[in-house]
Motif scaffolding. Structure first.
Motif, PDB file in Angstrom:
ATOM      1  N   LEU A  74     104.106  67.818   9.410  1.00  0.00           N
ATOM      2  CA  LEU A  74     104.732  67.107   8.296  1.00  0.00           C
ATOM      3  C   LEU A  74     106.196  66.790   8.565  1.00  0.00           C
ATOM      4  CD1 LEU A  74     103.197  69.011   5.235  1.00  0.00           C
ATOM      5  CD2 LEU A  74     102.566  66.751   6.118  1.00  0.00           C
ATOM      6  N   SER A  75     106.854  67.625   9.362  1.00  0.00           N
ATOM      7  CA  SER A  75     108.274  67.406   9.671  1.00  0.00           C
ATOM      8  C   SER A  75     108.490  66.248  10.629  1.00  0.00           C
ATOM      9  CB  SER A  75     108.874  68.667  10.282  1.00  0.00           C
ATOM     10  OG  SER A  75     108.323  68.895  11.576  1.00  0.00           O
ATOM     11  N   GLY A  76     107.459  65.882  11.399  1.00  0.00           N
ATOM     12  CA  GLY A  76     107.606  64.874  12.444  1.00  0.00           C
ATOM     13  C   GLY A  76     108.067  65.427  13.775  1.00  0.00           C
ATOM     14  N   VAL A  77     108.385  66.712  13.824  1.00  0.00           N
ATOM     15  CA  VAL A  77     108.839  67.363  15.050  1.00  0.00           C
ATOM     16  C   VAL A  77     107.603  67.905  15.779  1.00  0.00           C
ATOM     17  CG1 VAL A  77     110.246  69.227  16.007  1.00  0.00           C
ATOM     18  CG2 VAL A  77     111.037  67.952  14.000  1.00  0.00           C
ATOM     19  N   LEU A  78     107.458  67.569  17.064  1.00  0.00           N
ATOM     20  CA  LEU A  78     106.230  67.911  17.777  1.00  0.00           C
ATOM     21  C   LEU A  78     106.281  69.278  18.450  1.00  0.00           C
ATOM     22  CD1 LEU A  78     105.190  64.458  19.261  1.00  0.00           C
ATOM     23  CD2 LEU A  78     104.819  65.414  16.987  1.00  0.00           C
ATOM     24  N   SER A  79     107.460  69.806  18.679  1.00  0.00           N
ATOM     25  CA  SER A  79     107.618  71.211  19.083  1.00  0.00           C
ATOM     26  C   SER A  79     108.996  71.661  18.624  1.00  0.00           C
ATOM     27  CB  SER A  79     107.436  71.411  20.590  1.00  0.00           C
ATOM     28  OG  SER A  79     108.415  70.742  21.337  1.00  0.00           O
ATOM     29  N   SER A  80     109.171  72.940  18.476  1.00  0.00           N
ATOM     30  CA  SER A  80     110.383  73.451  17.823  1.00  0.00           C
ATOM     31  C   SER A  80     111.648  73.132  18.610  1.00  0.00           C
ATOM     32  CB  SER A  80     110.281  74.967  17.634  1.00  0.00           C
ATOM     33  OG  SER A  80     111.471  75.462  17.035  1.00  0.00           O
ATOM     34  N   ALA A  81     112.685  72.776  17.862  1.00  0.00           N
ATOM     35  CA  ALA A  81     114.004  72.558  18.459  1.00  0.00           C
ATOM     36  C   ALA A  81     114.846  73.819  18.459  1.00  0.00           C
ATOM     37  CB  ALA A  81     114.739  71.445  17.724  1.00  0.00           C
ATOM     38  N   ARG A  82     114.266  74.933  17.992  1.00  0.00           N
ATOM     39  CA  ARG A  82     114.988  76.204  18.063  1.00  0.00           C
ATOM     40  C   ARG A  82     115.311  76.507  19.526  1.00  0.00           C
ATOM     41  NH1 ARG A  82     116.695  77.240  12.935  1.00  0.00           N
ATOM     42  NH2 ARG A  82     114.995  76.910  11.453  1.00  0.00           N
ATOM     43  N   GLY A  83     116.498  76.926  19.775  1.00  0.00           N
ATOM     44  CA  GLY A  83     116.929  77.163  21.151  1.00  0.00           C
ATOM     45  C   GLY A  83     117.740  76.029  21.728  1.00  0.00           C
ATOM     46  N   ALA A  84     117.844  74.917  20.988  1.00  0.00           N
ATOM     47  CA  ALA A  84     118.707  73.825  21.438  1.00  0.00           C
ATOM     48  C   ALA A  84     120.170  74.241  21.358  1.00  0.00           C
ATOM     49  CB  ALA A  84     118.477  72.589  20.572  1.00  0.00           C
ATOM     50  N   SER A  85     120.992  73.706  22.257  1.00  0.00           N
ATOM     51  CA  SER A  85     122.422  74.004  22.239  1.00  0.00           C
ATOM     52  C   SER A  85     123.193  72.888  22.915  1.00  0.00           C
ATOM     53  CB  SER A  85     122.705  75.329  22.960  1.00  0.00           C
ATOM     54  OG  SER A  85     122.500  75.191  24.355  1.00  0.00           O
ATOM     55  N   ALA A  86     124.472  72.808  22.596  1.00  0.00           N
ATOM     56  CA  ALA A  86     125.333  71.817  23.239  1.00  0.00           C
ATOM     57  C   ALA A  86     125.443  72.080  24.735  1.00  0.00           C
ATOM     58  CB  ALA A  86     126.709  71.820  22.584  1.00  0.00           C
ATOM     59  N   GLN A  87     125.425  73.355  25.143  1.00  0.00           N
ATOM     60  CA  GLN A  87     125.493  73.678  26.571  1.00  0.00           C
ATOM     61  C   GLN A  87     124.284  73.125  27.311  1.00  0.00           C
ATOM     62  OE1 GLN A  87     127.884  75.554  28.837  1.00  0.00           O
ATOM     63  NE2 GLN A  87     126.548  74.075  29.840  1.00  0.00           N
ATOM     64  N   LYS A  88     123.103  73.299  26.724  1.00  0.00           N
ATOM     65  CA  LYS A  88     121.902  72.735  27.350  1.00  0.00           C
ATOM     66  C   LYS A  88     121.990  71.208  27.394  1.00  0.00           C
ATOM     67  CE  LYS A  88     118.761  76.526  26.145  1.00  0.00           C
ATOM     68  NZ  LYS A  88     117.557  76.935  25.375  1.00  0.00           N
TER      69      LYS A  88
END
Length: 260
Positions: free
Chosen positions: A223-237
């Motif tokens: 329902l969110s439209g996100v296909l896998s979690s963005a948890r763990g995203a960071s500016a460094q990555k």
């Protein structure tokens, strides 16, 4: 430093850069498409423009205004057309717009053109437009066009070691990375003010069958439209990804256009 954005140049300065310096012109290609509750609708065009700008600075190139509308969002890589805000064009329209713009750049005297694609669904329609334009410019096969064109998807320039740093628990694949760790990290690097970390959904990855179905089965898509979690995203990555992608694209274009 030379200005890199075409829309900020006078026509005289643009002409001099193209004709005298033989500057590479980079055309970002994106879409207006949902990217979950935490990223803006314009993410694909924003990222392809940012990457193109980094590349242009390394090459002394020029970045043209982006294609902000792309081919229809597909459920298994973009969530699908049923989300409010996703605004797409038919494939033929994208191909014909590409055809027109490539011919216009040739008319300007551009000899080195690179399309930097940031929307997975665009690629074959961009290819069709390029091929039609090159056929037009060849005068029915009687001569080879002076214009050279490259089309690429920026994520193809990520290497295994960098993906291993970004995804220490394993890379889920590019299709499921829609609005997930890669795009969110790169947006945090380039446009942190447009990212809402508190709104990142915490859902399991989408589980699609090995086929498509029509009418579209919207129930396949979170329902969110996100296909896998963005948890763990960071500016460094995002910085790791952006630095590698831009430097490797610049090197590839230098090699490809060396004799152009």
């Amino acid at each position: 430093m030379n200005e890199v954005l075409m829309q900020r140049l006078s026509w005289v300065n643009y002409r001099n850069r193209v004709l005298n310096d033989q500057a590479v012109v980079l055309l970002p290609c994106g879409a207006l498409e949902q990217h979950g509750p935490h990223l803006p609708l314009g993410t694909d065009a924003l990222l392809s423009t940012a990457v193109a700008t980094d590349v242009a600075r390394q090459l002394g190139g020029i970045v043209a205004p982006a294609f902000n509308y792309g081919y229809k969002s597909q459920p298994k890589c973009g969530g699908g057309q049923h989300f409010c805000g996703t605004t797409s064009v038919d494939g033929n329209n994208l191909s014909q717009m590409t055809r027109d713009v490539v011919r216009e750049f040739s008319r300007h005297g551009v000899r080195r053109l690179a399309l930097i694609d940031g929307h997975y669904e665009n690629q074959w329609f961009l290819t069709e437009g390029i091929e039609l334009a090159m056929r037009d410019l060849s005068l029915n096969g009687t001569r080879t066009p002076a214009l050279r064109v490259v089309r690429l998807e920026y994520w193809d320039f990520c290497t295994g070691p960098t993906l291993a740093k970004v995804f220490p628990d394993g890379f889920p694949g590019y299709a499921l990375e829609h609005a997930a760790v890669m795009e969110t990290s790169m947006m945090l690097h380039y446009h942190a003010d447009l990212v809402s970390l508190d709104d990142i959904p915490d859902e399991a990855p989408a589980d699609f069958p090995d086929y498509d179905s029509y009418p579209t089965r919207t129930s396949w898509v979170p329902l969110s439209g996100v296909l896998s979690s963005a948890r763990g995203a960071s500016a460094q990555k995002g910085a790791w990804l952006a630095d590698e992608v831009s430097s490797r694209i610049a090197a590839a274009l230098k090699a490809e256009f060396n004799d152009a």
